[in-house]
Structures are given as C-alpha cells and as structure tokens.
Write a protein that holds these residues in place. Structure first.
Motif, PDB file in Angstrom:
ATOM      1  N   PHE A 216      30.980 -76.768  -3.775  1.00  0.00           N
ATOM      2  CA  PHE A 216      30.103 -76.063  -4.725  1.00  0.00           C
ATOM      3  C   PHE A 216      28.711 -75.860  -4.114  1.00  0.00           C
ATOM      4  N   GLY A 217      28.688 -75.654  -2.807  1.00  0.00           N
ATOM      5  CA  GLY A 217      27.413 -75.447  -2.121  1.00  0.00           C
ATOM      6  C   GLY A 217      26.518 -76.664  -2.297  1.00  0.00           C
ATOM      7  N   LYS A 218      25.231 -76.382  -2.445  1.00  0.00           N
ATOM      8  CA  LYS A 218      24.235 -77.455  -2.602  1.00  0.00           C
ATOM      9  C   LYS A 218      24.489 -78.297  -3.849  1.00  0.00           C
ATOM     10  N   SER A 219      25.090 -77.664  -4.854  1.00  0.00           N
ATOM     11  CA  SER A 219      25.308 -78.369  -6.130  1.00  0.00           C
ATOM     12  C   SER A 219      26.114 -79.643  -5.951  1.00  0.00           C
ATOM     13  N   SER A 220      27.028 -79.639  -4.971  1.00  0.00           N
ATOM     14  CA  SER A 220      27.846 -80.840  -4.809  1.00  0.00           C
ATOM     15  C   SER A 220      27.472 -81.638  -3.558  1.00  0.00           C
ATOM     16  N   ALA A 221      26.220 -81.507  -3.103  1.00  0.00           N
ATOM     17  CA  ALA A 221      25.738 -82.336  -2.001  1.00  0.00           C
ATOM     18  C   ALA A 221      25.643 -83.785  -2.451  1.00  0.00           C
ATOM     19  N   THR A 222      25.477 -83.974  -3.765  1.00  0.00           N
ATOM     20  CA  THR A 222      25.621 -85.298  -4.378  1.00  0.00           C
ATOM     21  C   THR A 222      26.721 -85.181  -5.428  1.00  0.00           C
ATOM     22  N   VAL A 223      27.579 -86.204  -5.471  1.00  0.00           N
ATOM     23  CA  VAL A 223      28.665 -86.197  -6.459  1.00  0.00           C
ATOM     24  C   VAL A 223      28.574 -87.465  -7.296  1.00  0.00           C
ATOM     25  N   VAL A 224      28.653 -87.282  -8.605  1.00  0.00           N
ATOM     26  CA  VAL A 224      28.699 -88.415  -9.526  1.00  0.00           C
ATOM     27  C   VAL A 224      30.173 -88.713  -9.806  1.00  0.00           C
ATOM     28  N   ILE A 225      30.556 -89.959  -9.597  1.00  0.00           N
ATOM     29  CA  ILE A 225      31.914 -90.370  -9.986  1.00  0.00           C
ATOM     30  C   ILE A 225      31.753 -91.272 -11.199  1.00  0.00           C
ATOM     31  N   GLU A 226      32.504 -90.985 -12.233  1.00  0.00           N
ATOM     32  CA  GLU A 226      32.357 -91.846 -13.408  1.00  0.00           C
ATOM     33  C   GLU A 226      33.672 -92.196 -14.053  1.00  0.00           C
ATOM     34  N   GLU A 227      33.587 -93.211 -14.878  1.00  0.00           N
ATOM     35  CA  GLU A 227      34.726 -93.725 -15.605  1.00  0.00           C
ATOM     36  C   GLU A 227      35.191 -92.651 -16.608  1.00  0.00           C
ATOM     37  N   PHE A 228      36.479 -92.526 -16.787  1.00  0.00           N
ATOM     38  CA  PHE A 228      37.024 -91.566 -17.751  1.00  0.00           C
ATOM     39  C   PHE A 228      36.916 -92.151 -19.156  1.00  0.00           C
ATOM     40  N   LEU A 229      36.411 -91.334 -20.073  1.00  0.00           N
ATOM     41  CA  LEU A 229      36.294 -91.769 -21.458  1.00  0.00           C
ATOM     42  C   LEU A 229      37.339 -91.038 -22.288  1.00  0.00           C
ATOM     43  N   ASP A 230      38.031 -91.791 -23.115  1.00  0.00           N
ATOM     44  CA  ASP A 230      39.097 -91.200 -23.918  1.00  0.00           C
ATOM     45  C   ASP A 230      38.610 -91.109 -25.358  1.00  0.00           C
ATOM     46  N   GLY A 231      38.512 -89.897 -25.865  1.00  0.00           N
ATOM     47  CA  GLY A 231      38.052 -89.745 -27.240  1.00  0.00           C
ATOM     48  C   GLY A 231      37.970 -88.289 -27.614  1.00  0.00           C
ATOM     49  N   ILE A 232      37.271 -88.017 -28.714  1.00  0.00           N
ATOM     50  CA  ILE A 232      37.149 -86.647 -29.195  1.00  0.00           C
ATOM     51  C   ILE A 232      35.679 -86.230 -29.100  1.00  0.00           C
ATOM     52  N   GLU A 233      35.471 -84.988 -28.669  1.00  0.00           N
ATOM     53  CA  GLU A 233      34.101 -84.553 -28.341  1.00  0.00           C
ATOM     54  C   GLU A 233      33.449 -83.752 -29.461  1.00  0.00           C
ATOM     55  N   CYS A 234      32.140 -83.818 -29.503  1.00  0.00           N
ATOM     56  CA  CYS A 234      31.380 -82.928 -30.389  1.00  0.00           C
ATOM     57  C   CYS A 234      30.006 -82.664 -29.760  1.00  0.00           C
ATOM     58  N   SER A 235      29.346 -81.656 -30.278  1.00  0.00           N
ATOM     59  CA  SER A 235      28.051 -81.240 -29.729  1.00  0.00           C
ATOM     60  C   SER A 235      26.971 -81.451 -30.786  1.00  0.00           C
ATOM     61  N   VAL A 236      25.978 -82.240 -30.413  1.00  0.00           N
ATOM     62  CA  VAL A 236      24.856 -82.486 -31.321  1.00  0.00           C
ATOM     63  C   VAL A 236      23.617 -81.834 -30.721  1.00  0.00           C
ATOM     64  N   PHE A 237      22.903 -81.088 -31.548  1.00  0.00           N
ATOM     65  CA  PHE A 237      21.716 -80.370 -31.075  1.00  0.00           C
ATOM     66  C   PHE A 237      20.475 -80.925 -31.757  1.00  0.00           C
ATOM     67  N   VAL A 238      19.434 -81.092 -30.948  1.00  0.00           N
ATOM     68  CA  VAL A 238      18.188 -81.660 -31.432  1.00  0.00           C
ATOM     69  C   VAL A 238      17.068 -80.710 -31.031  1.00  0.00           C
ATOM     70  N   LEU A 239      16.193 -80.418 -31.970  1.00  0.00           N
ATOM     71  CA  LEU A 239      14.979 -79.670 -31.630  1.00  0.00           C
ATOM     72  C   LEU A 239      13.845 -80.681 -31.604  1.00  0.00           C
ATOM     73  N   THR A 240      13.179 -80.800 -30.460  1.00  0.00           N
ATOM     74  CA  THR A 240      12.114 -81.803 -30.359  1.00  0.00           C
ATOM     75  C   THR A 240      10.782 -81.161 -29.972  1.00  0.00           C
ATOM     76  N   ASP A 241       9.713 -81.792 -30.420  1.00  0.00           N
ATOM     77  CA  ASP A 241       8.375 -81.268 -30.108  1.00  0.00           C
ATOM     78  C   ASP A 241       7.723 -82.022 -28.948  1.00  0.00           C
ATOM     79  N   GLY A 242       8.461 -82.944 -28.345  1.00  0.00           N
ATOM     80  CA  GLY A 242       7.935 -83.645 -27.183  1.00  0.00           C
ATOM     81  C   GLY A 242       6.954 -84.750 -27.517  1.00  0.00           C
ATOM     82  N   ASN A 243       6.693 -84.925 -28.813  1.00  0.00           N
ATOM     83  CA  ASN A 243       5.752 -85.974 -29.227  1.00  0.00           C
ATOM     84  C   ASN A 243       6.407 -86.924 -30.206  1.00  0.00           C
ATOM     85  N   GLY A 244       7.695 -87.063 -30.074  1.00  0.00           N
ATOM     86  CA  GLY A 244       8.420 -87.987 -30.946  1.00  0.00           C
ATOM     87  C   GLY A 244       9.006 -87.308 -32.173  1.00  0.00           C
ATOM     88  N   GLY A 245       8.568 -86.073 -32.463  1.00  0.00           N
ATOM     89  CA  GLY A 245       9.107 -85.365 -33.626  1.00  0.00           C
ATOM     90  C   GLY A 245      10.405 -84.670 -33.252  1.00  0.00           C
TER      91      GLY A 245
END
Ligand code: AMP
Ligand code: GLY
Length: 465
Positions: A216-245
């Motif tokens: 993947f060109g430069k993108s894969s010059a570093t590779v993260v290997i991680e443990e496989f997680l078994d479960g069901i996925e969802c997407s949570v979205f947060v709007l933040t103001d950068g000051n704790g809000g």
C-alpha cells in the motif's frame, strides 16, 4: 433580498426539484437573518449530500457552496469546481465570497492539514473550520498513532503492536503469539483497503511481508498487528468543541460488504440503520464513560486541537464496547441516516463547535427509525462503468430522500452515474420495517444500467429485537 434556493440553475437538473414528499427538505427560511452565515462544504459523496440537506434546514444558513459536490447537491446550494485538497484555491474562493465556515466532509483534506492551513494563512478573517487539526486527524491518518493515543488514555481497544521493515522478524514472532484470525492494518490511509483479516498464520506472514514491502505504498511502511475482536459493530459520532464540550449524535450501523449476509468484498458501505438496537442505554453509558470522555479529555491533555466530528468505530464484545478505529469525519453511509434523526440546528451546532464552545446548544435524537439503502454501479467495488443514464428519481422521491453520491450531470444536463456508490435512498419510519419499506420502494424505482443493491439491510438488527 430573498435567499436564492438554487443559485445556479444550469447546475440544476429538473428531476432534483423537491417534490411533495413526506421527506422533502424543508424550504429554507426566506427571512434575512443577520446571523446567517455562508458556508463551504468540501466533498462529493452521499455524506456531503446529507450534511447539505440538513444544513439547508437551518435558518442560520446563508449561501451554501459545495466543492466539488455531485449531480444532486445543486439542490441545496451551488456546486463549485474546486478540489478539497487544493487549499490555495479554497482560500481564494473563501476570501472572494467572504465565507465564514468550512465544513470538511472527507478525511483527506484534514489529514493533509486544512485546519492548520487556515489557522496559519487565513489572517484576521480566517474562516471557521469544522474538523480537527492535522495532529488530531492523525487519529485516522495513522493507526499506530491512534493505538498509542488509546493506550495512553486507557481507552479499550484490541491488543496490538506495530512493525516496520526493520522489525519484521519480531512481527512474525508476534503473529505466532496470537490466535487466528490475524488482523493486519496499514498504518496510513489506504482508501479503506488497508485492513486485512487472515485465517492462517502462513497467509498472515506473507501479507505482513508484502505490506511492509510496499503493498500500500507509504501507507503500509508501518503495519499494526492486532488481536481479533469478535462482536457486532456500530458507529458512534461525537461533535466536540475541543474544550471538553461534546454532543453524541444518533448511533448507526453500516453494512460494509458487497454481498448479502455480509459476504464478499469490502465497500465504502451499502446501507445503514439508526438507531441500533444493541446500543442501548447501558451500553451507551459505557461508551460515554470509557471512550467518549477519555477521548475528548485525552485530546485536551495532549494539546491536540480538535473541533469537529469524531467517528468511533466500535465493536461490542460481550457487553463491553471497544474501539476498532477512529475516523475524523462523519461516516458514509451512516450520515445518510444520522442526519434524518438529528433534532437541532446543524449550522448553529457546527459553528459553535468550530468556535470552541458548544455552550448549551441542543442536539436531540428523533425517536423514529432511519434507514438508507445504497444503489451502486454493477461491478463495484471492482471496476464499473460510468455515465449510465438514471431515471425514476421523481417516483422514488415519493418514498424517500435521495442523497446523491456518485452522480453527475452530463453535457445535456441529464443525470448520469459517475461513481461506484451512486445514490442513497434514506427514509424515516415509526419502526424499522416502515423505514426499510420506504427505502426499498425508492431504490426499486430508480433505474440505471447495472444497478445493484443489498436486499438485507437491517435484517441482522431485526433478529436482535
Ligand atoms: P478499519 O478500517 O480499521 O475500520 O477496519 C475495517 C474493518 O475490519 C472493521 O470495520 C472491522 O469489521 C474489521 N476489523 C478491524 N479491526 C478488527 C479487529 N481487531 N477485530 C475484528 N475485526 C476488525
Ligand atoms: N461507513 C464507514 C466509513 O465511513 O468509514
């Protein structure tokens, strides 16, 4: 002067005219308000269509420009032919039109540092930018950075290690310590293709070597290997103001694979549903306490400027939420359901977040179900033809809101396909069945050569109800 709804009729196709429909965009407020602001939205997908649709409902929106937009975004504002990565051209346009706020839809300009560019070069009248600084965008731009961030702030995620060509032997050893399947991730942006899940140790070793060798060109010059997680996925979205809000947006689930029953190749996303039945109150409290607050606070502690949307790609393992990935933008096609369920003034909320203080602004959730079904070009996510004439949109609008993604207007002003994911058919219903029936009625009425869509959006969630 009255606000013009369609600023440039030549960019407007007659089929995009809002028709009487329970879902039609609210008419803009024609009263001239002193606190209206002109906005530039960057991007061209279904996500940007949905953001534009929601912004158009705000009495605080003046002119809306979309760069570059698509064949449908002319309904909400004016398309301008500028690349989201051409910061200088954006800067000239912003000055010329006195634009007050830039909303960045996709990750590339954020990872390339658009926020910092305008802070450094924008001068006194620098526009607000909704999105993180370059340092914050690394949460998506570098998986290794994101993993270190989570480790530093005690945010639950899969066990991992990162490797480079120099440490490949250690990488092989680490693989041997894990159980299959093996998860290998290119560190950098790889257009959604950089994550590999492999069943055998041999395959995993081979892929690790290929990735570190430049798959993947430069993108894969570093590779993260991680443990496989078994479960069901969802997407949570947060709007933040950068000051704790922060404000939590409606939770959504997307459907990534091309084939029914979640089979076949990964895509950008074939559909989405919101709310998500398993993301109940108890689960969301854990998400807030263990992930959202530590993330927002962690950014502050690390002095990372982040005023915009955070996308938490979560997996529920047993009853516990864990982070699969961060993205620094809204999801696509999740946005095409989330925007339908936001009760609040999106322009006002984004302006407040980008100004650094969300204050007491309300962002409520419509209790109804929203669903979206994506019509895609035959062949996607592999190669596919473009320029196919689209029909049936007026009829489809009777059932659903149509968020254009890969569409454009040809030289004769005809609407044609121009991408893999073509159009998202989004609908609200009192329950999931009602919403799905409307989305499917709409997708059934749209016609173009090679149209494909998944027929099982939401079915997995129905089994959990
Ligand atoms: P990402 O690009 O990080 O979102 O990964 C793409 C997809 O790969 C995710 O949506 C998951 O379905 C899957 N995935 C990534 N990491 C893991 C993991 N550690 N365990 C299981 N599945 C994963
Ligand atoms: N739907 C997943 C994403 O936007 O990355």
């Amino acid at each position: 002067m009255a606000l013009q709804y369609n600023l440039n009729p030549s960019q407007h196709f007659v089929s995009n005219e809002p028709k009487e429909s329970p879902f039609k965009a609210l008419e803009p407020d024609f009263e001239v308000r002193p606190d209206r602001i002109d906005v530039l939205l960057l991007g061209s997908g279904g996500r940007e269509s949905a953001i534009a649709w929601k912004m158009r409902q705000s009495p605080r929106l003046g002119h809306l420009y979309i760069a570059p937009g698509n064949g449908g975004t002319g309904e909400y504002g004016e398309n301008v032919a500028i690349s989201p990565l051409d910061f200088e051209a954006i800067s000239r346009f912003v000055k010329d039109k006195e634009i007050k706020m830039i909303v960045v839809g996709n990750e590339d300009p954020l990872v390339a540092g658009i926020y910092d560019y305008f802070m450094e070069n924008g001068g006194e009248n620098a526009p607000l930018v909704v999105g993180p600084s370059k340092a914050g965008a690394a949460l998506e731009g570098s998986k290794d950075f994101a993993k270190q961030f989570m480790e530093r702030h005690g945010i639950p995620t899969a066990r991992y290690r990162s490797f480079t060509p120099e440490t490949i032997e250690e990488g092989y050893k680490f693989l041997e310590q894990l159980n299959p399947p093996y998860v290998l991730k290119a560190d950098g942006l790889a257009a959604g293709k950089g994550v590999l899940i492999l069943n055998s140790l041999d395959e995993a070793r081979k892929e690790l070597a290929e990735m570190l060798g430049g798959k993947f060109g430069k993108s894969s010059a570093t590779v993260v290997i991680e443990e496989f997680l078994d479960g069901i996925e969802c997407s949570v979205f947060v709007l933040t103001d950068g000051n704790g809000g922060y404000r939590i947006l409606p939770v959504a689930k997307d459907y990534k694979r091309i084939g029914e029953g979640d089979t076949g190749l990964n895509t950008g996303g074939m559909g989405a549903v919101s709310p998500v039945v398993f993301a109940d109150k108890e689960f969301m409290q854990k998400v807030i306490d263990r992930i959202v607050v530590p993330t927002v606070e962690g950014l502050k502690k690390d002095n990372i400027v982040y005023r915009g949307f955070i996308f938490l790609g979560l997996i529920k393992v047993g009853d516990e939420p864990m982070v699969i990935e961060y993205n620094v933008r809204m999801g696509d096609p999740e946005t095409e359901v989330v925007m339908l369920r936001i009760v609040g003034d999106l322009v006002d909320l984004m302006e407040a977040a980008a100004s650094g203080d969300l204050g007491d602004r309300c962002l409520d959730h419509d209790p109804r179900y929203a669903t979206t079904v994506m019509a895609v070009s035959g062949g996607y996510p592999g190669s596919y033809p473009k320029g196919k004439v689209m029909t049936g949109l007026d009829e489809a609008r009777e059932n659903a809101i149509l968020f254009h993604a890969g569409t454009s207007l040809d030289a004769d002003g005809k609407l044609v396909t121009s991408g893999g994911r073509v159009i998202a058919c989004s609908a609200l219903g009192d329950n999931i069945d009602e919403a799905l029936a409307a989305s499917y009625a709409a997708v059934g009425k749209i016609d173009f050569d090679g149209k494909y869509f998944r027929r099982d959006i939401g079915q997995d969630l129905k089994k959990l109800m």
